[in-house]
Write a protein that holds these residues in place. Structure first.
Motif, PDB file in Angstrom:
ATOM      1  N   ASN A 184       0.826  -1.199   0.000  1.00  0.00           N
ATOM      2  CA  ASN A 184       0.000   0.000   0.000  1.00  0.00           C
ATOM      3  C   ASN A 184       0.865   1.255   0.000  1.00  0.00           C
ATOM      4  O   ASN A 184       2.046   1.209   0.323  1.00  0.00           O
ATOM      5  N   THR A 201      -1.293   5.056  -8.460  1.00  0.00           N
ATOM      6  CA  THR A 201      -2.735   5.080  -8.219  1.00  0.00           C
ATOM      7  C   THR A 201      -3.428   4.098  -9.144  1.00  0.00           C
ATOM      8  O   THR A 201      -3.240   4.131 -10.370  1.00  0.00           O
ATOM      9  N   GLY A 240     -16.066   3.899   1.375  1.00  0.00           N
ATOM     10  CA  GLY A 240     -14.686   4.367   1.286  1.00  0.00           C
ATOM     11  C   GLY A 240     -13.730   3.318   0.741  1.00  0.00           C
ATOM     12  O   GLY A 240     -14.119   2.268   0.226  1.00  0.00           O
ATOM     13  N   ASP A 241     -12.444   3.617   0.909  1.00  0.00           N
ATOM     14  CA  ASP A 241     -11.371   2.749   0.420  1.00  0.00           C
ATOM     15  C   ASP A 241     -11.139   1.629   1.424  1.00  0.00           C
ATOM     16  O   ASP A 241     -10.596   1.847   2.514  1.00  0.00           O
ATOM     17  N   GLN A 242     -11.542   0.430   1.060  1.00  0.00           N
ATOM     18  CA  GLN A 242     -11.331  -0.755   1.897  1.00  0.00           C
ATOM     19  C   GLN A 242     -10.447  -1.777   1.172  1.00  0.00           C
ATOM     20  O   GLN A 242     -10.550  -2.975   1.406  1.00  0.00           O
ATOM     21  N   VAL A 243      -9.574  -1.266   0.305  1.00  0.00           N
ATOM     22  CA  VAL A 243      -8.711  -2.132  -0.505  1.00  0.00           C
ATOM     23  C   VAL A 243      -7.369  -2.317   0.190  1.00  0.00           C
ATOM     24  O   VAL A 243      -6.775  -1.350   0.679  1.00  0.00           O
ATOM     25  N   TRP A 244      -6.903  -3.551   0.200  1.00  0.00           N
ATOM     26  CA  TRP A 244      -5.557  -3.867   0.658  1.00  0.00           C
ATOM     27  C   TRP A 244      -4.774  -4.435  -0.519  1.00  0.00           C
ATOM     28  O   TRP A 244      -5.257  -5.305  -1.237  1.00  0.00           O
ATOM     29  N   VAL A 260     -14.368  -1.424  -2.943  1.00  0.00           N
ATOM     30  CA  VAL A 260     -14.499  -0.001  -3.256  1.00  0.00           C
ATOM     31  C   VAL A 260     -15.986   0.329  -3.201  1.00  0.00           C
ATOM     32  O   VAL A 260     -16.840  -0.544  -3.387  1.00  0.00           O
ATOM     33  N   PHE A 267     -12.908   5.052  -8.911  1.00  0.00           N
ATOM     34  CA  PHE A 267     -12.462   5.169  -7.528  1.00  0.00           C
ATOM     35  C   PHE A 267     -10.963   4.902  -7.453  1.00  0.00           C
ATOM     36  O   PHE A 267     -10.504   3.814  -7.833  1.00  0.00           O
ATOM     37  N   VAL A 269      -7.272   4.193  -5.744  1.00  0.00           N
ATOM     38  CA  VAL A 269      -6.620   3.580  -4.582  1.00  0.00           C
ATOM     39  C   VAL A 269      -5.119   3.636  -4.818  1.00  0.00           C
ATOM     40  O   VAL A 269      -4.643   3.255  -5.894  1.00  0.00           O
ATOM     41  N   ARG A 270      -4.383   4.095  -3.825  1.00  0.00           N
ATOM     42  CA  ARG A 270      -2.944   4.264  -4.003  1.00  0.00           C
ATOM     43  C   ARG A 270      -2.185   3.064  -3.447  1.00  0.00           C
ATOM     44  O   ARG A 270      -2.442   2.593  -2.329  1.00  0.00           O
TER      45      ARG A 270
END
Length: 499
Positions: A184, A201, A240-244, A260, A267, A269-270
């Motif tokens: 991340n 991103t 919100g951002d719930q990405v791992w 997402v 959307f 995600v970084r």
């Protein structure tokens, strides 16, 4: 639960909260700081928790209040105070990183450079990083370098773009970081040649309903060779951002898990760049080829050349360089927005004082030794990184406030103090303590990890006392938001301290 003592300076009061009796004067009972600390300690959710708290008068050194000042606790990102203050001390507020463009060859009359284009990194965490507003975008730097090459008469390169990141060793991240962090953006680490915050991103398109797969549309920027294994689905609206993102340094494959939010057209995600030096080499090579300065060989880096047993070119001529913003600006961004990668760059840069290439262990030893030589006990100070992301870090509230008080007498104090987020106004404190006595008065670095919340900084009380404070809680039995809400009541009580 451990017996814990609270000492209220000048008020003659002691609070022992387990197997103990409260003894205090009437002024202590009426004081909001004492009351808030007492309420927090008596909270049932604190039974499993460890807490350290110290608030001291900057001018006199008197203790307003303390709880377990010598207990070593996980500090999370308030550890950045220690890292950035050490950088001010040993590097200086005007220190700048300098990235050099040069060659090991010569240009013939026909415009061919017989040799390599060498980009020699300095560990600059702001290189091409638009999250640092005073830094230049990557294309702007490349345009500047392109102009230098055209001025030198270069039309083609017989060699390659070679990025030399050897000022730092090849370990991108501290050894104590967790697997769940390193893919991340906040686990991007640092390199002798960093770029764009060492982050990429990933743009998702959520599904048409909850639980449907989310699609990866693109990455910004494009990262050649990066493979994305996408298992992300669509979560509830506004979730919100719930990405791992999972992936190790230099590993091009990334595993994407989590959700997402439903309803967004796109959307972002970084995540972390797998290999920042190689990204710079490939990006600059492609930039030049697109503008008809053709390179004959594939771009590479010092690390890869060593692995492939290629000859390492030696810089013999310099075309120009790119300088970072000054350290005082870099520190302001680190503390305002809790920039992990830049913090680790400072650790390794400090390590250059004792070894080259710089290592995390060398830099952390420099930090620890500096404060020990400054007269601050380092017993219980265990440093595994400079950003506070490692859950193995430990520091005491007493050590943190001693460092904060030391800083007050130093020439960089005003710059350092202004780097800390202002309650209700800026950085990670922008939405904290609004409409309180502390808004626009209290400055604090925040710290957040799983089961950890922390604050450290300065405020001025209603009675005019200038105060340094450190406040850490580990293993609270409740949500992070619940804990933060209780802790900020204590912070505001420091500002409202009227003795």
């Amino acid at each position: 639960m451990k017996a814990k003592s609270i000492t209220l300076g000048l008020l003659f009061s002691v609070l022992l909260l387990s197997h103990a009796t409260l003894v205090c004067g009437t002024t202590a009972v009426a004081n909001p700081l004492f009351q808030q600390l007492q309420l927090l300690q008596q909270d049932e959710r604190m039974r499993s928790a460890s807490m350290g708290f110290v608030a001291i008068d900057i001018n006199t050194g008197d203790t307003l209040a303390s709880i377990n000042p010598h207990e070593a606790l996980v500090p999370a990102s308030i550890l950045k105070i220690v890292t950035t203050a050490t950088a001010f001390e040993l590097l200086g507020a005007d220190y700048r990183f300098r990235t050099v463009l040069g060659t090991n060859g010569m240009v013939d009359p026909y415009g061919t450079l017989h040799g390599d284009l060498i980009v020699k990194g300095s560990g600059d965490p702001t290189f091409g990083a638009t999250r640092f507003p005073q830094s230049s975008a990557l294309d702007s730097i490349f345009n500047y370098w392109y102009a230098l090459l055209k001025t030198a008469g270069i039309e083609r390169v017989a060699g390659r773009v070679f990025v030399d990141e050897s000022v730092f060793d090849t370990q991108l991240i501290p050894r104590a970081w967790l697997w769940e962090n390193m893919g991340n953006h906040f686990g991007a680490g640092t390199s002798g040649m960093s770029a764009i915050n060492n982050a990429v991103t990933i743009i998702f398109q959520p599904g048409q309903s909850v639980d449907q797969p989310a699609v990866v549309l693109r990455t910004e920027p494009q990262v050649p060779g990066m493979i994305l294994r996408n298992y992300v689905t669509t979560g509830e609206r506004n979730s919100g951002d719930q990405v791992w993102i999972f992936g190790a340094p230099y590993q091009q494959e990334r595993m994407l898990h989590g959700t997402v939010p439903f309803g967004a057209l796109e959307f972002p995600v970084r995540g972390s760049l797998p290999d920042p030096p190689l990204f710079v080499a490939e990006s600059f090579s492609r930039f030049l080829n697109d503008r008809t300065i053709y390179t004959a060989l594939s771009p590479t880096t010092h690390r890869i050349a060593n692995l492939m047993e290629l000859q390492i070119p030696t810089l013999t001529h310099t075309f120009g360089q790119y300088s970072s913003p000054p350290l005082n600006y870099i520190v302001s961004q680190i503390n305002l927005f809790s920039e992990n990668s830049a913090s680790e760059a400072l650790v390794k840069t400090l390590g250059l004082q004792t070894t080259t290439p710089a290592t995390f262990s060398a830099g952390l030893a420099v930090i620890r030794n500096f404060w020990q030589n400054a007269g601050i006990s380092t017993n219980g100070m265990f440093l595994f990184d400079g950003s506070g992301l490692a859950p193995s870090n430990r520091i005491t509230a007493g050590q943190m406030t001693a460092i904060l008080r030391h800083i007050v007498s130093r020439p960089y104090f005003q710059q350092f103090q202004e780097s800390l987020p202002l309650a209700g106004r800026s950085g990670t404190m922008q939405n904290v303590l609004r409409n309180t006595a502390s808004e626009g008065v209290l400055r604090a670095k925040t710290g957040t990890l799983s089961n950890v919340r922390a604050f450290a900084g300065y405020t001025t009380t209603l009675s005019g006392r200038r105060v340094a404070f450190a406040f850490m809680v580990n293993h609270f039995h409740g949500t992070g938001t619940e804990l933060r809400n209780e802790m900020v009541k204590v912070l505001d009580a420091i500002t409202r301290y009227n003795q």
